[in-house]
Design an enzyme around this catalytic site. Structure first.
Site, PDB file in Angstrom:
ATOM      1  N   VAL A  96       0.831  -1.199   0.000  1.00  0.00           N
ATOM      2  CA  VAL A  96       0.000   0.000   0.000  1.00  0.00           C
ATOM      3  C   VAL A  96       0.870   1.255   0.000  1.00  0.00           C
ATOM      4  CG1 VAL A  96      -1.612   1.367   1.390  1.00  0.00           C
ATOM      5  CG2 VAL A  96      -1.939  -1.090   1.173  1.00  0.00           C
ATOM      6  N   GLU A  97       1.881   1.256   0.848  1.00  0.00           N
ATOM      7  CA  GLU A  97       2.700   2.447   1.023  1.00  0.00           C
ATOM      8  C   GLU A  97       3.502   2.809  -0.221  1.00  0.00           C
ATOM      9  OE1 GLU A  97       2.785   4.599   3.533  1.00  0.00           O
ATOM     10  OE2 GLU A  97       1.335   3.508   4.727  1.00  0.00           O
TER      11      GLU A  97
END
Length: 196
Positions: A96-97
């Site tokens: 996600v990051e």
């Protein structure tokens, strides 16, 4: 919300083959609530079900692309998750990051696969200066990120709160909990005190 959607996508893809069988999908929702330490009530189940319904073919395609294009980093993080017996969803947090890329830097100066801010990286043992930025080192940054996440888990007591604090900052999350008077997932997601 995007981070939660993506992490749930990763966990729910494991049960995708059973999507036509509602009882099994409910079991997957219960599993996710349990994994994140979210209170298993109708409100929380509805949040998870709503996020699952919002996952589309494009999300699935993006997930598969990240895993295949960054398989070396996925393997490194998965190995570390197994070594420290951490919850599997920590792998998906790096997805996600940064889409598991070591070279990315955000507009707020968060860097590396785990999108650590310089001060946070230094607080958890990484060297970040004009000559060296260990946030770009997959192994070192993974160790630092796991230390940070475990610190947040210890402070907030629940995995979903630790991940929310990782994403928006622990003070913002504390403010949101104070503003809503609760750490209930549904209430926090609806709170204007937290970024979308």
């Amino acid at each position: 919300m995007k981070a939660i959607k993506f992490i749930l996508l990763a966990l729910l893809l494991m049960g995708e083959a059973f999507a036509s069988q509602p009882g099994l999908m409910r079991a997957n929702h219960d599993y996710i609530l349990n994994q994140f330490g979210i209170e298993n009530n109708e409100s929380s189940k509805n949040v998870v079900a709503g996020i699952f319904r919002a996952i589309n073919a494009s999300d699935r395609k993006q997930f598969k692309h990240i895993v295949t294009s960054q398989s070396h980093n996925a393997y490194l993080v998965k190995s570390e998750v197994d070594n420290i017996e951490a919850p599997e969803f920590l792998l998906y947090l790096a997805m996600v990051e940064s889409h598991l890329k070591n070279t990315v830097t955000s507009g707020a100066s968060a860097g590396g696969m785990w999108q650590l801010m310089p001060a946070t990286a230094k607080n958890f043992g990484l060297r970040v200066d004009s000559a060296v930025d260990e946030r770009r080192d997959p192994a070192a940054s993974t160790d630092a990120a796991f230390s940070y996440i475990l610190h947040l888990k210890q402070n907030f007591g629940k995995w979903y709160l630790a991940l929310m604090a990782y994403n928006c900052g622990d003070q913002k999350l504390k403010n949101a909990i104070a503003a809503t008077g609760s750490d209930d997932l549904d209430r926090l997601l609806k709170s204007p005190a937290l970024p979308n």
